[in-house]
Design a protein around this motif. Sequence first.
Motif, mmCIF file in Angstrom:
data_model
loop_
_atom_site.group_PDB
_atom_site.id
_atom_site.type_symbol
_atom_site.label_atom_id
_atom_site.label_comp_id
_atom_site.label_asym_id
_atom_site.label_seq_id
_atom_site.Cartn_x
_atom_site.Cartn_y
_atom_site.Cartn_z
ATOM 1 N N GLU A 95 -29.605 -11.176 4.278
ATOM 2 C CA GLU A 95 -29.489 -10.223 3.177
ATOM 3 C C GLU A 95 -28.018 -9.984 2.844
ATOM 4 O O GLU A 95 -27.708 -9.414 1.810
ATOM 5 C CB GLU A 95 -30.169 -8.901 3.535
ATOM 6 N N TYR A 96 -27.136 -10.390 3.741
ATOM 7 C CA TYR A 96 -25.701 -10.245 3.515
ATOM 8 C C TYR A 96 -25.146 -11.547 2.933
ATOM 9 O O TYR A 96 -25.668 -12.635 3.179
ATOM 10 C CB TYR A 96 -24.976 -9.931 4.828
ATOM 11 N N LYS A 97 -24.044 -11.425 2.201
ATOM 12 C CA LYS A 97 -23.394 -12.598 1.612
ATOM 13 C C LYS A 97 -22.599 -13.351 2.670
ATOM 14 O O LYS A 97 -22.157 -12.774 3.662
ATOM 15 C CB LYS A 97 -22.453 -12.162 0.485
ATOM 16 N N LEU A 98 -22.414 -14.648 2.418
ATOM 17 C CA LEU A 98 -21.555 -15.442 3.296
ATOM 18 C C LEU A 98 -20.124 -14.934 3.154
ATOM 19 O O LEU A 98 -19.646 -14.722 2.045
ATOM 20 C CB LEU A 98 -21.620 -16.920 2.927
ATOM 21 N N GLN A 99 -19.465 -14.738 4.281
ATOM 22 C CA GLN A 99 -18.089 -14.274 4.271
ATOM 23 C C GLN A 99 -17.128 -15.417 4.569
ATOM 24 O O GLN A 99 -16.111 -15.570 3.916
ATOM 25 C CB GLN A 99 -17.904 -13.169 5.311
ATOM 26 N N THR A 100 -17.470 -16.243 5.561
ATOM 27 C CA THR A 100 -16.610 -17.342 5.984
ATOM 28 C C THR A 100 -17.469 -18.573 6.237
ATOM 29 O O THR A 100 -18.494 -18.487 6.916
ATOM 30 C CB THR A 100 -15.861 -16.990 7.285
ATOM 31 N N VAL A 101 -17.037 -19.707 5.674
ATOM 32 C CA VAL A 101 -17.699 -20.981 5.937
ATOM 33 C C VAL A 101 -16.607 -22.021 6.153
ATOM 34 O O VAL A 101 -15.828 -22.314 5.248
ATOM 35 C CB VAL A 101 -18.615 -21.420 4.768
ATOM 36 N N THR A 102 -16.518 -22.526 7.392
ATOM 37 C CA THR A 102 -15.570 -23.590 7.716
ATOM 38 C C THR A 102 -16.334 -24.652 8.497
ATOM 39 O O THR A 102 -17.551 -24.563 8.639
ATOM 40 C CB THR A 102 -14.390 -23.062 8.582
ATOM 41 N N ASP A 103 -15.612 -25.632 9.052
ATOM 42 C CA ASP A 103 -16.283 -26.643 9.862
ATOM 43 C C ASP A 103 -16.574 -26.143 11.274
ATOM 44 O O ASP A 103 -17.170 -26.857 12.076
ATOM 45 C CB ASP A 103 -15.491 -27.950 9.893
ATOM 46 N N SER A 104 -16.190 -24.878 11.581
ATOM 47 C CA SER A 104 -16.470 -24.343 12.912
ATOM 48 C C SER A 104 -17.133 -22.962 12.918
ATOM 49 O O SER A 104 -17.543 -22.495 13.974
ATOM 50 C CB SER A 104 -15.185 -24.281 13.738
ATOM 51 N N ILE A 105 -17.257 -22.314 11.759
ATOM 52 C CA ILE A 105 -17.900 -20.997 11.707
ATOM 53 C C ILE A 105 -18.603 -20.773 10.377
ATOM 54 O O ILE A 105 -18.106 -21.192 9.325
ATOM 55 C CB ILE A 105 -16.892 -19.854 11.989
ATOM 56 N N ILE A 106 -19.768 -20.170 10.463
ATOM 57 C CA ILE A 106 -20.493 -19.675 9.298
ATOM 58 C C ILE A 106 -20.751 -18.207 9.616
ATOM 59 O O ILE A 106 -21.409 -17.893 10.610
ATOM 60 C CB ILE A 106 -21.839 -20.402 9.085
ATOM 61 N N GLN A 107 -20.207 -17.302 8.807
ATOM 62 C CA GLN A 107 -20.326 -15.880 9.100
ATOM 63 C C GLN A 107 -20.656 -15.110 7.834
ATOM 64 O O GLN A 107 -20.080 -15.359 6.781
ATOM 65 C CB GLN A 107 -19.020 -15.363 9.698
ATOM 66 N N THR A 108 -21.603 -14.171 7.972
ATOM 67 C CA THR A 108 -21.952 -13.308 6.851
ATOM 68 C C THR A 108 -21.147 -12.008 6.951
ATOM 69 O O THR A 108 -20.550 -11.716 7.981
ATOM 70 C CB THR A 108 -23.450 -12.941 6.861
ATOM 71 N N THR A 109 -21.183 -11.237 5.887
ATOM 72 C CA THR A 109 -20.661 -9.883 5.955
ATOM 73 C C THR A 109 -21.665 -9.053 6.751
ATOM 74 O O THR A 109 -22.729 -9.544 7.116
ATOM 75 C CB THR A 109 -20.493 -9.284 4.548
ATOM 76 N N GLY A 110 -21.342 -7.786 6.994
ATOM 77 C CA GLY A 110 -22.279 -6.904 7.675
ATOM 78 C C GLY A 110 -22.128 -6.996 9.181
ATOM 79 O O GLY A 110 -21.277 -7.715 9.688
ATOM 80 N N PRO A 111 -22.937 -6.257 9.892
ATOM 81 C CA PRO A 111 -23.953 -5.321 9.431
ATOM 82 C C PRO A 111 -23.309 -4.025 8.947
ATOM 83 O O PRO A 111 -22.162 -3.731 9.267
ATOM 84 C CB PRO A 111 -24.799 -5.069 10.666
ATOM 85 N N SER A 112 -24.062 -3.255 8.162
ATOM 86 C CA SER A 112 -23.488 -2.038 7.624
ATOM 87 C C SER A 112 -24.530 -0.966 7.371
ATOM 88 O O SER A 112 -25.718 -1.257 7.231
ATOM 89 C CB SER A 112 -22.760 -2.359 6.314
ATOM 90 N N GLY A 113 -24.047 0.240 7.309
ATOM 91 C CA GLY A 113 -24.792 1.386 6.842
ATOM 92 C C GLY A 113 -26.139 1.668 7.469
ATOM 93 O O GLY A 113 -27.023 2.154 6.784
ATOM 94 N N GLY A 114 -26.323 1.374 8.741
ATOM 95 C CA GLY A 114 -27.584 1.680 9.390
ATOM 96 C C GLY A 114 -28.730 0.766 8.990
ATOM 97 O O GLY A 114 -29.880 1.046 9.304
ATOM 98 N N LYS A 115 -28.418 -0.344 8.330
ATOM 99 C CA LYS A 115 -29.470 -1.268 7.893
ATOM 100 C C LYS A 115 -30.066 -2.020 9.074
ATOM 101 O O LYS A 115 -29.393 -2.281 10.062
ATOM 102 C CB LYS A 115 -28.909 -2.286 6.890
ATOM 103 N N ARG A 116 -31.326 -2.394 8.931
ATOM 104 C CA ARG A 116 -32.013 -3.188 9.959
ATOM 105 C C ARG A 116 -31.783 -4.681 9.760
ATOM 106 O O ARG A 116 -32.103 -5.486 10.631
ATOM 107 C CB ARG A 116 -33.509 -2.874 9.936
ATOM 108 N N ALA A 117 -31.235 -5.078 8.596
ATOM 109 C CA ALA A 117 -31.010 -6.489 8.283
ATOM 110 C C ALA A 117 -29.983 -7.098 9.235
ATOM 111 O O ALA A 117 -29.020 -6.444 9.635
ATOM 112 C CB ALA A 117 -30.524 -6.639 6.843
ATOM 113 N N LEU A 118 -30.203 -8.361 9.588
ATOM 114 C CA LEU A 118 -29.319 -9.068 10.507
ATOM 115 C C LEU A 118 -28.089 -9.616 9.793
ATOM 116 O O LEU A 118 -28.186 -10.148 8.692
ATOM 117 C CB LEU A 118 -30.063 -10.229 11.164
ATOM 118 N N ALA A 119 -26.954 -9.510 10.455
ATOM 119 C CA ALA A 119 -25.736 -10.215 10.063
ATOM 120 C C ALA A 119 -25.612 -11.385 11.041
ATOM 121 O O ALA A 119 -25.989 -11.277 12.206
ATOM 122 C CB ALA A 119 -24.529 -9.299 10.167
ATOM 123 N N TYR A 120 -25.128 -12.523 10.559
ATOM 124 C CA TYR A 120 -25.116 -13.740 11.373
ATOM 125 C C TYR A 120 -23.704 -14.264 11.584
ATOM 126 O O TYR A 120 -22.844 -14.162 10.710
ATOM 127 C CB TYR A 120 -25.930 -14.849 10.691
#
Length: 189
Positions: free
Chosen positions: A64-89
Amino acid sequence: MNLMKTTGLATAAAAFTLLAGCSTNGQVAGETMEQATSPLTCTNKAECDAWWARAQVWVTNHSEYKLQTVTDSIIQTTGPSGGKRALAYQITKTPSNEGTATIGFAAHCDNMLGCEPNPWKAGADFKQFVRGGPSQMGTRAGATASGNALPPVSPTPSSRPIPPALPVQPMPPTLESQPGQSGQNQTPE
């Protein structure tokens, strides 16, 4: 300590125990735990490149979060935030000297009642999908995951030379700091 404070503390402790119990009601099957914790190691460059592409597809389709960083060694989303149950990866790729790589999976949320989906189930589904199987979880848009499945990845090395991968630049943390992206006038007044 007086009786009112003692009773208040006991009530608060009981309420916390009840709330904590809510997060563990959905017990995770042993098979799911095993899949989620098993190493995800590709055996050659072609397989590693294909698995890394599939990892990005899975995160894009399930976060549910946007991609924040994508390289050849990491894929990371924004978040988690605001008490949400959605997963950040946060997905990592760690190459070895033998030409293999291990892909790591981490997921977390910001809610004391637990995450949705369950991080263990998400990890097992992620690893199954990256290895070439279909995703068993619905996507964030609610579509069935079978439409997102890429063809299975063959671990056999190709006899053709593989062209070098283009370098992937990390995404800026916010577009507002990029000229022309915020919709605001960027010229001095």
